[in-house]
Design an enzyme around this catalytic site. Structure first.
Site: not given
Ligand SMILES: *Cc1c(COP(=O)(O)O)cnc(C)c1O
Length: 380
Positions: A43, A141, A273, A321
């Site tokens: 998955k 769950r 930053y 980023m």
């Protein structure tokens, strides 16, 4: 055709070592033996390792089953030519049933409504669909609660186009030695559920409970089949308690990039930053093209290491980023374009995904799953 198809990409790459994956599966099988079946959990794009490529490799290596979370993931594997049985662990949403059935994908049942939906679509197609039933023995769950199983089984046996061919449960804390009693109780409750099914004439081919930690920490939970995710990819330090008897494994994923800029930085200058890092000496700083948008998390700022020229170097300043900065002052002969290993090994230096997840207060799965589509994928 997109101009990007032939376009040379930024050299920030996640490399999946299919030979290591294959070796891990063989090693696990040697350790556990041939008397059980093996379901590879692929998955979430095989925990970020590339579901299609990993599944093709594991199918060649003789895995018995695949498991995915979404119906979409199952179809992707069929489209890629995977022929072994595929269990879809997640739900079946309106409109998905027919394609799932036509692709011979096994749905997991955890409510009556979905069972009725599958039954009606199967009736139209005039086929009997094999399903696996998930029982909630303590995960809290998805799954049928033990108290509701009696009526659930009764309803299921009234649906002629569905055959229960598997019963399964999932451990909540098999990785935690302090939860031993709870895990054993889950297994006991599951065994009662299997007996209840038998008393109603339900005789599934598959009975399974164990995920990776279950398989290795609780051998009694292996039953007829084990469902292995993390261990296949050697993401083990944070899911197997220290000292667990496990086979020899190798990391499957590496994350690399290359140096984009080298800069002489004067003592007292600040980097990045928020000015979170101040140079305590004259330094050489390398900027590398990877950042939190790629899944190299901001929480690694001023904490993580990477490897340049077979030497560890520190991440300095904030991960932004698109960029990360490294202190390469002590690396001999450092050059523009030099390879940087963020996860993986180079010479005697290695960085495991688990080291990064520990710094971030998470598990390794979240890191490999979080590598974004902006990163180029390679397979060796
Ligand atoms: C994800 C998953 C697994 C695999 O878990 P690992 O700890 O990665 O081995 C097994 N079973 C189910 C139901 C799952 O959702």
């Amino acid at each position: 055709m997109s101009q990007l198809n032939e376009f040379p990409h930024r050299p920030t790459e996640a490399i999946t070592d299919l030979t290591a994956l294959s070796g891990n599966f063989r090693s696990i099988k040697d350790h556990l033996g041939d008397s059980i079946q093996y379901m590879a959990v692929v998955k979430a794009n095989a925990y970020g390792h590339g579901a299609v490529e990993c599944s093709r490799q594991l199918e060649k290596d003789g895995v018995d089953w695949f498991a995915v979370a979404l119906a979409e993931e199952a179809i992707e594997l069929r489209d890629a030519g995977i022929t072994k049985p595929i269990l879809c662990l997640g739900g079946v949403w309106p409109g998905q049933a027919e394609i799932l059935i036509r692709n011979n994908i096994t749905p997991t049942m955890f409510n009556v409504e979905t069972a009725e939906l599958i039954n009606s679509v199967a009736k139209e197609l005039n086929v009997v669909v094999k399903v696996h039933v998930k029982i909630d023995t303590g995960m809290g769950r998805i799954g049928i609660l033990p108290s509701e199983l009696d009526s659930f089984f009764d309803r299921m046996t009234q649906l002629p186009y569905i055959k229960i061919d598997g019963l399964m449960t999932h451990f909540a804390a098999a990785d935690d030695p302090e939860e031993r009693d709870f895990t054993q109780e889950q297994l006991a409750v599951f065994k009662q559920a299997v007996e209840l099914a038998a008393s109603k004439g339900i005789a599934p081919t598959y009975i399974d409970a164990a995920n990776s930690p279950g398989t290795f920490v609780y051998p009694e939970s292996r039953l007829g089949m084990v469902r292995l995710g993390g261990i296949l990819y050697d993401l083990t330090d944070d899911i197997l308690p220290a000292g667990t008897n496990k086979p020899k494994l190798k990391p499957v994923l590496s994350l690399i990039t290359r140096i984009s800029q080298l800069k002489q930085v004067k003592k007292g200058s600040t980097l990045g930053y928020g000015r979170t890092y101040t140079a305590e000496r004259d330094m050489i700083v390398a900027a590398v093209p990877i950042g939190y948008n790629d899944g190299y998390k901001r929480g690694l700022s001023n904490k993580a290491k990477s490897i340049v020229n077979r030497q560890y170097v520190n991440v300095v300043g904030r991960v932004s980023m698109d960029w990360t900065l490294l202190d390469v002052t002590d690396v001999s002969d450092v050059k523009l374009g030099e390879k940087v290993v963020l996860i993986g090994s180079d010479g005697d230096c290695k960085i495991r995904t688990e080291e990064l997840s520990q710094m971030l207060g998470t598990i390794s799965y979240e890191i490999t799953c979080g590598l974004s589509s902006r990163i180029t994928r390679k397979y060796i």
